[in-house]
Enzyme design. Structure first.
Site, PDB file in Angstrom:
ATOM      1  N   PHE A  14      26.958  48.530  93.072  1.00 21.06           N
ATOM      2  CA  PHE A  14      27.698  47.412  93.668  1.00 21.06           C
ATOM      3  C   PHE A  14      26.796  46.930  94.672  1.00 21.06           C
ATOM      4  O   PHE A  14      26.652  45.793  94.992  1.00 21.06           O
ATOM      5  CB  PHE A  14      28.927  47.763  94.224  1.00 21.06           C
ATOM      6  N   ASP A  34      17.138  53.003  89.086  1.00 20.86           N
ATOM      7  CA  ASP A  34      18.295  53.344  88.847  1.00 20.86           C
ATOM      8  C   ASP A  34      18.481  54.263  87.516  1.00 20.86           C
ATOM      9  O   ASP A  34      17.809  53.733  86.651  1.00 20.86           O
ATOM     10  CB  ASP A  34      19.480  51.940  88.840  1.00 20.86           C
ATOM     11  N   ASN A  35      19.318  55.203  87.473  1.00 21.32           N
ATOM     12  CA  ASN A  35      19.584  55.830  86.127  1.00 21.32           C
ATOM     13  C   ASN A  35      20.725  55.558  85.406  1.00 21.32           C
ATOM     14  O   ASN A  35      21.126  55.896  84.468  1.00 21.32           O
ATOM     15  CB  ASN A  35      19.647  57.467  86.375  1.00 21.32           C
ATOM     16  N   THR A  95      21.813  64.897  93.650  1.00 15.16           N
ATOM     17  CA  THR A  95      21.491  63.430  93.802  1.00 15.16           C
ATOM     18  C   THR A  95      21.000  62.962  95.247  1.00 15.16           C
ATOM     19  O   THR A  95      20.215  62.607  95.600  1.00 15.16           O
ATOM     20  CB  THR A  95      22.403  62.371  93.287  1.00 15.16           C
ATOM     21  N   TYR A 148      29.875  65.066  98.292  1.00 13.29           N
ATOM     22  CA  TYR A 148      29.316  63.979  98.647  1.00 13.29           C
ATOM     23  C   TYR A 148      29.040  63.924 100.300  1.00 13.29           C
ATOM     24  O   TYR A 148      27.992  63.606 100.480  1.00 13.29           O
ATOM     25  CB  TYR A 148      30.405  62.868  98.536  1.00 13.29           C
TER      26      TYR A 148
END
Ligand code: NAD
Ligand code: UDP
Length: 321
Positions: A14, A34-35, A95, A148
């Site tokens: 986004f 980007d994956n 990540t 996160y």
């Protein structure tokens, strides 16, 4: 060919896709990495094929060599919706931490300036409002959001050490809730959920009492802040909050969405997710001072633009751009 090449990880997401647009419009060559975990190629379809744009499908958990010099790196790769980052928490953590380390190694090797997309989640469930950058936060390391929050905190720590130990020119943007066109219809975040529910006649899902607050920043304002932070002098150390300080309860937001869509949908109350922050509002004094940046799009106008986008998606029966 443009002289400057900029790498954007998470560029099919986004925020990343809007950033790729902005950089391309500024005449910069863009490499989008980007994956496609939560991103999709439709968001960047209009850029693919241009000589000044390159898409590379790659997972930032693995080291990456673009095979050409890059002068700036924006590290945005990471799912941002709680519904999405909670699906595979270990991967989310990897990540954030391995991804940050890999892009920092690339920045160190190339002498590139690098900006980290950090988050207001650094502050957890804050016990002070508004939140300045000096606030250390109130984060539960043992909850569903920790993958996160703590992943992003760990990434900030890596950025700090690469700056001090390796001399990398780092920037950290602490991004507060950002919304706008190109959010996926099934993204799971509150703005997209409520608008799509209102447009489709479903009841609007309110988690908890709906009295918890958020401060919503329109995408164009955020992208402007990111670009300004990247361009700020190297002496600009430390994190910078980027967000819109106007604070709304979730119920306020639901009322605005209902009024603007003219929907007759009702509300349905669902349990509050664990560790869901009760309040969130950025202190943006630092961004105002260092970047001369302040948001210009209010929630009313931003919702109008977002509703127009989602109405088109719903009309076409599509899930996202
Ligand atoms: P998004 O989910 O739309 O975009 C994330 C992008 O990263 C996707 O294209 C996804 O495929 C990609 N990605 C995920 N894991 C990857 C990996 N391992 N390797 C390569 N690519 C990977 O989310 P967004 O809202 O655009 O958020 C972008 C960044 O901004 C994220 O880092 C997020 O933490 C940060 N941020 C966003 C907000 C917000 O309100 N949108 C708030 C604070 C921070
Ligand atoms: N929320 C809600 N209904 C929804 C989705 C979210 O009431 O359909 C609430 C959620 O519990 C939180 C706020 O809206 O209090 C913002 O949630 P979002 O997932 O957009 O972002 P974040 O929690 O990361 O700020």
């Amino acid at each position: 060919m443009p002289e400057k090449t900029v790498l954007v990880t998470g560029g099919a997401g986004f925020i990343g896709s809007h950033l790729c647009d902005r950089l391309s419009a500024d005449g910069v060559r863009v490499i989008c990495v980007d994956n496609l975990a939560t991103g999709n190629l439709e968001r960047i379809a209009h850029l693919v094929g241009r000589e000044s744009f390159r898409f590379v499908r790659h997972d930032v958990e693995m080291p990456f060599d673009p095979g050409e010099p890059v002068s700036e790196i924006y590290n945005l790769a990471c799912p941002a919706s709680p519904a999405q980052y909670g699906r595979d928490p270990i991967r989310t953590f990897r990540t954030n931490v391995l991804g940050a380390m890999n892009v920092l190694e690339l920045a160190a090797a190339q002498g590139a300036r690098i900006l980290q997309a950090s988050t207001s989640e650094i502050y957890g469930d804050p016990d002070r409002s508004p939140q300045p950058e000096t606030y250390f936060g109130n984060v539960n390391t043992m909850g569903p959001r920790a993958c996160y929050d703590e992943g992003k905190r760990g990434a900030e720590t890596l950025f700090y050490h690469y700056r001090h130990e390796r001399g990398v020119d780092t920037r950290i943007a602490r991004i507060f809730n950002t919304y706008g066109p190109r959010m996926a219809r099934d993204d799971g975040r509150v703005v997209s959920n409520l608008i799509v529910q209102a447009l489709t006649g479903a009841r609007l899902t309110i988690y908890g009492s709906g009295e918890q607050t958020r401060s919503f920043c329109y995408i164009d304002d955020l992208v402007e802040g990111l670009v300004r932070l990247m361009a700020a002098p190297a002496s600009c150390q430390g994190p910078v909050n980027l967000g819109n300080p106007a604070e709304f309860t979730v119920l306020d937001l639901a009322e605005m969405v209902l009024a603007k869509t003219g929907s007759a949908s009702g509300l349905v109350f669902r349990p509050l997710p664990e560790d869901d922050p009760q309040q969130r509002r950025p202190d943006i004094s630092r961004a105002r001072h260092i970047l001369d940046w302040t948001p210009t799009v209010g929630l009313g106008e931003g919702l109008d633009r977002s509703i127009a986008y989602f109405a088109e998606l719903v009309h076409q029966g599509k899930t996202g751009e």
